[in-house]
Scaffold this motif. Structure first.
Motif, mmCIF file in Angstrom:
data_model
loop_
_atom_site.group_PDB
_atom_site.id
_atom_site.type_symbol
_atom_site.label_atom_id
_atom_site.label_comp_id
_atom_site.label_asym_id
_atom_site.label_seq_id
_atom_site.Cartn_x
_atom_site.Cartn_y
_atom_site.Cartn_z
ATOM 1 N N ALA A 1 0.098 12.918 5.092
ATOM 2 C CA ALA A 1 -1.038 12.006 5.072
ATOM 3 C C ALA A 1 -1.843 12.239 6.341
ATOM 4 O O ALA A 1 -1.316 12.761 7.333
ATOM 5 N N ALA B 1 -5.087 10.707 9.178
ATOM 6 C CA ALA B 1 -5.851 9.567 9.683
ATOM 7 C C ALA B 1 -6.617 10.004 10.920
ATOM 8 O O ALA B 1 -6.286 11.028 11.554
ATOM 9 N N ARG C 1 0.836 -1.206 0.000
ATOM 10 C CA ARG C 1 0.000 0.000 0.000
ATOM 11 C C ARG C 1 0.872 1.258 0.000
ATOM 12 O O ARG C 1 0.525 2.265 0.599
ATOM 13 N N GLU D 1 -6.838 3.650 8.999
ATOM 14 C CA GLU D 1 -6.032 3.731 7.789
ATOM 15 C C GLU D 1 -5.671 5.187 7.494
ATOM 16 O O GLU D 1 -6.410 6.101 7.856
ATOM 17 N N TRP D 2 -4.528 5.361 6.783
ATOM 18 C CA TRP D 2 -4.025 6.687 6.464
ATOM 19 C C TRP D 2 -4.352 7.046 5.021
ATOM 20 O O TRP D 2 -4.252 6.211 4.122
ATOM 21 N N THR D 3 -4.721 8.310 4.808
ATOM 22 C CA THR D 3 -4.965 8.849 3.478
ATOM 23 C C THR D 3 -3.788 9.721 3.079
ATOM 24 O O THR D 3 -3.493 10.723 3.739
ATOM 25 N N ASP D 4 -3.105 9.341 2.024
ATOM 26 C CA ASP D 4 -1.956 10.119 1.577
ATOM 27 C C ASP D 4 -2.422 11.277 0.702
ATOM 28 O O ASP D 4 -3.246 11.099 -0.202
ATOM 29 N N HIS D 5 -1.905 12.478 0.970
ATOM 30 C CA HIS D 5 -2.267 13.675 0.205
ATOM 31 C C HIS D 5 -1.172 14.080 -0.778
ATOM 32 O O HIS D 5 -1.287 15.126 -1.416
#
Length: 392
Positions: free
Chosen positions: A149, A151, A94, A157-161
């Motif tokens: 990122a 969360a 991921r 879970e982490w959202t990458d920006h």
């Protein structure tokens, strides 16, 4: 009982730390953990009571995952498990698609793989009910980028920006650069994102992202004189605001906060701001990361005026805090543990090891920095283990 195994939420005093000083520091985890960052979460933090306590993340270089999570269990640091397996912010499989997969750095094409596939310097900021990870990674063109990122819980879970568009070009650092394989005015890497805040005269808080321009990665020979040159490594301050969805908006151009001087051996980096005694202090490292040259400084900083003053050396390889067994202490992070007292986490090399012959063998160590003396009076910060150490 040493100070490192006191309950993580206990309020400690300088006397507590002095009474329990280890003669020789031991690594938090017997693994390679450069650029250690430690964060205390509470029941009121994103994630709630389930994730309350102390957490550790660090640089992971070219591992198939990025930023494995460690948790303090009351006596020691252990990998955080999820579904029975060690948990990372970006698990294997991921990894963000924009990250480097082995593409060479255009300014330094001869770098070893662990520096090419860079996943460096993670730090977590808590703001607006979110956790924001600031980190460094190379893009598919080999350029170091400062990215982030978000969360709602540290174990995901982490959202990458993605990365912020803040990199500078060579000519901004070195107008006399004659050009090279990457062109006449290539993009320079940006690393070590750290968030700091200050309250203005209007009572409103301003937030700043401090990043280091990786100018030390750019070296060249003057074609006329044959003299070797290296670009400077300014630490830049970027005012920003963060939206409720986690997105960051930059507010105007960056300001130079600090630039390396002759005594810094070519670079400053690993910046971290601590507020104590009504003053903001900037901690940062200098010198080559891979051996005993690396060391850490402290200075007073005015984030609103973009001014740094009264710099002095805080800890280097000769410090008695290292117990004669470690060298190259640098890239610190801090957690407040008591009135005028902070735990300081940094990496160092065991004596006899260095990057050129051993690869990356940096270990994470814990010390303490006091801003009050034993009588509780405000003073300039000092490393407790250095001032009160006894010979090993």
């Amino acid at each position: 009982m040493t100070s490192s195994v006191l309950p993580p939420d206990a309020t400690r005093t300088l006397g507590d730390i002095v009474a329990n000083l280890p003669r020789v520091p031991e690594p938090l985890v017997d693994e390679t953990l450069p650029d250690p960052f430690v964060l205390r979460l509470t029941a009121a933090s994103p994630g709630g009571a389930r994730t309350a306590g102390l957490w550790l993340v660090a640089t992971t270089n070219d591992q198939p995952f990025a930023f494995r999570l460690y948790r303090f269990d009351g006596a020691r640091w252990v990998p955080h498990l999820k579904d029975g397996r060690p948990c990372a912010i970006f698990p294997e499989g991921r990894i963000p698609a924009w990250w480097n997969a082995g593409e060479l750095d255009p300014l330094s094409p001869g770098l070893p793989r662990d520096l090419v596939v860079a996943r460096w310097a993670p730090e977590i900021d808590v703001r607006h009910g979110l956790l924001t990870l600031h980190y460094t990674a190379r893009d598919r063109a080999g350029i170091l980028r400062s990215a982030y990122a978000t969360a709602t819980a540290i174990d995901g879970e982490w959202t990458d920006h993605g990365f912020l568009d803040i990199n500078v070009r060579v000519k901004d650092l070195a107008p006399g650069y004659p050009g090279g394989p990457a062109g006449g005015n290539p993009v320079v890497g940006m690393i070590d994102g750290h968030v700091a805040a200050a309250v203005g005269a209007d009572g409103k808080e301003r937030t700043f992202l401090l990043t280091k321009v990786d100018g030390n990665g750019l070296q060249w020979t003057d074609p006329a004189t044959g003299q070797r040159h290296k670009a400077s490594t300014p630490i830049l301050s970027h005012a920003f605001r963060q939206e409720s969805d986690g997105r960051i908006t930059l507010l105007g151009p960056a300001k130079v906060l600090l630039t390396n001087g002759p005594h810094h051996d070519g670079l400053v980096e690993g910046q971290f701001v601590v507020h104590e005694n009504g003053q903001a202090y900037l901690f940062y490292s200098a010198g080559f990361f891979g051996n005993a040259e690396y060391r850490t400084y402290v200075a007073k900083v005015d984030l609103l005026a973009h001014e740094v003053r009264d710099e002095r050396l805080l800890i280097d390889s000769q410090s008695p805090a290292l117990g004669g067994q470690w060298n190259g202490p640098g890239h610190p992070s801090f957690v407040r543990v008591g009135e005028g007292l902070h735990a300081m986490y940094l990496h160092a090399w065991r004596n006899g090891t260095e990057y050129s012959k051993d690869g990356d063998q940096r270990r994470a160590l814990q010390f303490h920095v006091a801003f009050r003396d034993l009588e509780g009076r405000p003073c300039e910060p000092f490393v407790v283990e250095a001032r009160f150490s006894t010979p090993a």
